[in-house]
Write an enzyme that holds these catalytic residues in place. Structure first.
Site, mmCIF file in Angstrom:
data_model
loop_
_atom_site.group_PDB
_atom_site.id
_atom_site.type_symbol
_atom_site.label_atom_id
_atom_site.label_comp_id
_atom_site.label_asym_id
_atom_site.label_seq_id
_atom_site.Cartn_x
_atom_site.Cartn_y
_atom_site.Cartn_z
ATOM 1 N N CYS A 116 0.820 -1.227 0.000
ATOM 2 C CA CYS A 116 0.000 0.000 0.000
ATOM 3 C C CYS A 116 0.849 1.270 0.000
ATOM 4 C CB CYS A 116 -0.953 0.008 1.182
ATOM 5 S SG CYS A 116 -2.137 -1.350 1.106
ATOM 6 N N HIS A 252 -3.447 7.406 1.735
ATOM 7 C CA HIS A 252 -3.833 6.050 1.337
ATOM 8 C C HIS A 252 -5.238 5.795 1.857
ATOM 9 C CE1 HIS A 252 -3.994 1.875 0.607
ATOM 10 N NE2 HIS A 252 -3.835 1.511 1.864
ATOM 11 N N ASN A 282 -10.067 0.017 -0.702
ATOM 12 C CA ASN A 282 -8.605 0.072 -0.597
ATOM 13 C C ASN A 282 -7.996 -0.514 -1.874
ATOM 14 O OD1 ASN A 282 -5.909 -0.329 -0.013
ATOM 15 N ND2 ASN A 282 -6.261 -1.106 2.051
HETATM 16 O O1 UT7 Z 1 -3.963 -0.994 3.389
HETATM 17 C C1 UT7 Z 1 -3.224 -1.524 4.440
HETATM 18 C C2 UT7 Z 1 -3.721 -1.020 5.667
HETATM 19 N N1 UT7 Z 1 -4.905 -1.747 6.077
HETATM 20 C C3 UT7 Z 1 -5.659 -1.212 6.989
HETATM 21 O O2 UT7 Z 1 -5.365 -0.119 7.357
HETATM 22 C C4 UT7 Z 1 -6.806 -1.975 7.575
HETATM 23 C C5 UT7 Z 1 -6.899 -1.614 9.007
HETATM 24 N N2 UT7 Z 1 -7.964 -2.264 9.748
HETATM 25 C C6 UT7 Z 1 -9.283 -1.942 9.588
HETATM 26 O O3 UT7 Z 1 -9.616 -1.161 8.744
HETATM 27 C C7 UT7 Z 1 -10.281 -2.544 10.551
HETATM 28 O O4 UT7 Z 1 -9.618 -3.184 11.598
HETATM 29 C C8 UT7 Z 1 -11.253 -3.531 9.880
HETATM 30 C C9 UT7 Z 1 -12.205 -2.769 8.992
HETATM 31 C C10 UT7 Z 1 -10.475 -4.562 9.084
HETATM 32 C C11 UT7 Z 1 -12.086 -4.267 10.941
HETATM 33 O O5 UT7 Z 1 -12.759 -3.354 11.787
HETATM 34 P P1 UT7 Z 1 -12.827 -3.631 13.358
HETATM 35 O O6 UT7 Z 1 -13.637 -2.543 13.912
HETATM 36 O O7 UT7 Z 1 -11.403 -3.771 13.813
HETATM 37 O O8 UT7 Z 1 -13.645 -4.966 13.435
HETATM 38 P P2 UT7 Z 1 -13.202 -6.419 13.968
HETATM 39 O O9 UT7 Z 1 -12.207 -7.029 13.058
HETATM 40 O O10 UT7 Z 1 -12.836 -6.288 15.408
HETATM 41 O O11 UT7 Z 1 -14.568 -7.189 13.868
HETATM 42 C C12 UT7 Z 1 -15.694 -6.836 14.662
HETATM 43 C C13 UT7 Z 1 -16.813 -7.809 14.390
HETATM 44 C C14 UT7 Z 1 -16.392 -9.278 14.542
HETATM 45 O O12 UT7 Z 1 -17.466 -9.979 15.113
HETATM 46 P P3 UT7 Z 1 -17.462 -10.342 16.697
HETATM 47 O O13 UT7 Z 1 -16.230 -11.185 16.896
HETATM 48 O O14 UT7 Z 1 -17.402 -9.028 17.389
HETATM 49 O O15 UT7 Z 1 -18.748 -11.083 16.858
HETATM 50 C C15 UT7 Z 1 -16.211 -9.746 13.115
HETATM 51 O O16 UT7 Z 1 -16.437 -11.122 12.963
HETATM 52 O O17 UT7 Z 1 -17.279 -7.683 13.047
HETATM 53 C C16 UT7 Z 1 -17.265 -8.954 12.399
HETATM 54 N N3 UT7 Z 1 -16.958 -8.764 10.983
HETATM 55 C C17 UT7 Z 1 -17.901 -8.544 10.050
HETATM 56 N N4 UT7 Z 1 -19.236 -8.449 10.109
HETATM 57 C C18 UT7 Z 1 -19.908 -8.189 8.981
HETATM 58 C C19 UT7 Z 1 -15.738 -8.745 10.395
HETATM 59 N N5 UT7 Z 1 -15.871 -8.496 9.089
HETATM 60 C C20 UT7 Z 1 -17.200 -8.361 8.844
HETATM 61 C C21 UT7 Z 1 -17.953 -8.101 7.680
HETATM 62 N N6 UT7 Z 1 -19.289 -8.011 7.811
HETATM 63 N N7 UT7 Z 1 -17.379 -7.891 6.493
#
Ligand code: UT7
Length: 325
Positions: A116, A252, A282
C-alpha cells in the site's frame, strides 16, 4: 533567484475497471451487510477487474491519461516506475508491459514492491533519479488488481479492497528554491518485524502459488494511525514546513476511520483530506494517485497548492511526500 532541479507533477491520470460492485451486491455472496461495511470502514463500493483488465492494462490507461493531462508524448518518458503487489506475471515487470503498451522503444522501467505504500516508494525513487539526471521525465504508476488475491470466503478482508490504477507524469524542472513547485521532501520507513500482520500466504519461492491476502485488521489499524501521523510530520519538517502550510492531505485510502483519526491527531480540518475510500475501497498502491487525480480533476487541488501524500501497508512499510503541485 536561486533555483533547484526538482521533480514537478506535470499531469495526473487514473483508470478503474468497468464493473462497480456495491456493498449490497457483495452481501449477496459474502456474509456481510452494507451497514457493517459503511460503519466500520466508510466503503460503499469498489471496482472489480474483469479477466481482460489487468494491472498492466489499468496502469497503461492511467499513464495515458496522465500524459494527456500534461500534453506530453509518450516518447519523452525516460523512466517508468510502477508500484504493485499484484503484477500481471512474476516477471517481466508490469512496468515493461506498460512501456510496450505505450509504444516506448527505450527507457528505464521497473516495478516497486511496497504494497500500500508502493506509490510513495515509487515517487521517492523516481524523484531521486530525476534529480540525479538519470532521466528528465518519469511516469510513476500505482496499479493493482487485489481482487485476484482476495479470499472471498474471508469477510474480514474481502469487503475492504478494490482494483484500479493512478499515475503521475513527473518532469525535472528548475523551480524556485523557496516556494517552487515539485516534490519538496519524501520520508520512507519499513519495519519487517510486522510481516505477519498483513501478508499473502503464497509466492514463487515458497508455495509456488500466488496465495491469498491475510490481515490482522485491528493491529494494522493501531499502527497505521501512529505511523502516518509521525511520518507526515517528519516529511513536513524535512521540507522546512509545518501542518499550518498544508492545503491538502492525499492519504492512502484504507479506512475512513484511519483518515479521520490521523487528521484529528495532526489538527487538520476534515475538509483538507481527500477521501475516495467510499467509492474505490482500498486499492493498495493505486489509492493515493487515484485520489490525487480525482481531486485535480474536480478542481479542488490547484497549481501551487501544498500537498502531503501518505500511505502505510504490508511489511510494514510507510511513507509521506510533500509536494507543491
Ligand atoms: O492498506 C493496508 C492497511 N490496512 C488497513 O489499514 C486496515 C486496518 N484495519 C481496519 O480497517 C479494521 O480493523 C477492519 C475494517 C479490518 C475491521 O474493523 P474492526 O472494527 O477492527 O472490526 P473487527 O475485526 O474487530 O470485527 C468486529 C466484528 C467481529 O465480530 P465479533 O467477533 O465481534 O462477533 C467480526 O467477525 O465484526 C465482524 N466482521 C464482520 N461483520 C460483517 C468482520 N468483518 C465483517 C464483515 N461483515 N465484512
Amino acid at each position: 533567484m536561486t533555483s533547484v532541479r526538482r521533480a514537478v507533477i506535470a499531469g495526473t491520470g487514473s483508470a478503474l475497471p468497468r464493473r462497480r460492485v456495491s456493498n449490497d451486491e457483495l452481501a449477496k455472496t459474502v456474509d456481510t451487510s452494507d451497514e457493517w461495511i459503511i460503519e466500520r470502514t466508510g466503503i460503499r463500493a469498489r471496482y472489480i477487474a474483469a479477466a481482460d483488465e489487468t494491472t498492466a492494462t489499468l496502469g497503461a490507461a492511467a499513464a495515458r491519461a496522465a500524459l494527456a493531462a500534461a500534453g506530453a508524448d509518450a516518447q519523452e518518458v525516460g523512466l517508468i516506475v510502477l508500484a504493485t503487489a499484484t503484477p500481471d506475471q512474476t516477471f517481466p515487470s508490469s512496468a515493461t508491459k506498460v512501456q510496450a503498451m505505450l509504444g516506448i522503444a527505450d527507457c528505464v522501467a521497473f516495478d516497486v514492491a511496497a504494497v500500500c505504500s508502493g506509490f510513495l516508494y515509487a515517487v521517492s525513487v523516481a524523484e531521486s533519479m530525476l534529480r540525479a539526471g538519470t532521466a528528465d521525465s518519469a511516469l510513476v504508476i500505482g496499479s493493482e488488481t487485489f481482487s485476484r488475491i482476495l479470499d472471498w470466503e474471508d469477510r474480514g478482508t474481502c469487503v475492504l479492497f478494490g482494483d484500479g490504477a493512478g499515475a503521475v507524469l513527473l518532469r525535472a524542472e528548475h523551480t524556485a528554491a523557496t516556494d517552487g513547485r515539485g516534490v519538496l521532501a519524501t520520508k520512507l520507513h519499513a519495519d519487517g518485524r510486522h510481516n505477519e500482520l498483513l501478508y499473502v500466504d503464497g509466492g514463487p519461492s515458497t508455495t509456488g502459488t500466488v496465495g491469498k491476502l491475510r490481515m490482522k485488521g485491528k493491529e494494522v489499524f493501531r499502527h497505521a494511525v501512529l505511523n502516518l501521523a509521525e511520518v507526515l510530520g517528519e516529511a513536513l519538517s524535512a521540507a522546512g514546513l509545518s501542518v499550518a502550510d498544508v492545503d491538502w492531505v492525499v492519504p492512502h485510502q484504507a479506512n475512513r476511520r484511519i483518515l479521520d483519526a490521523t487528521a484529528k491527531k495532526l489538527g487538520l480540518a476534515e475538509e483538507q483530506v481527500i477521501i475516495t475510500v467510499d467509492e474505490h475501497a482500498n486499492t493498495s498502491a493505486a489509492s493515493v494517485p487515484l485520489a490525487l487525480d480525482q481531486a485535480v480533476r474536480d478542481g479542488r487541488v490547484k497549481r501551487g497548492d501544498l500537498l502531503v501524500l501518505e500511505a502505510m501497508g504490508g511489511g510494514f512499510t510507510w511513507g509521506a511526500a510533500v509536494v507543491r503541485f
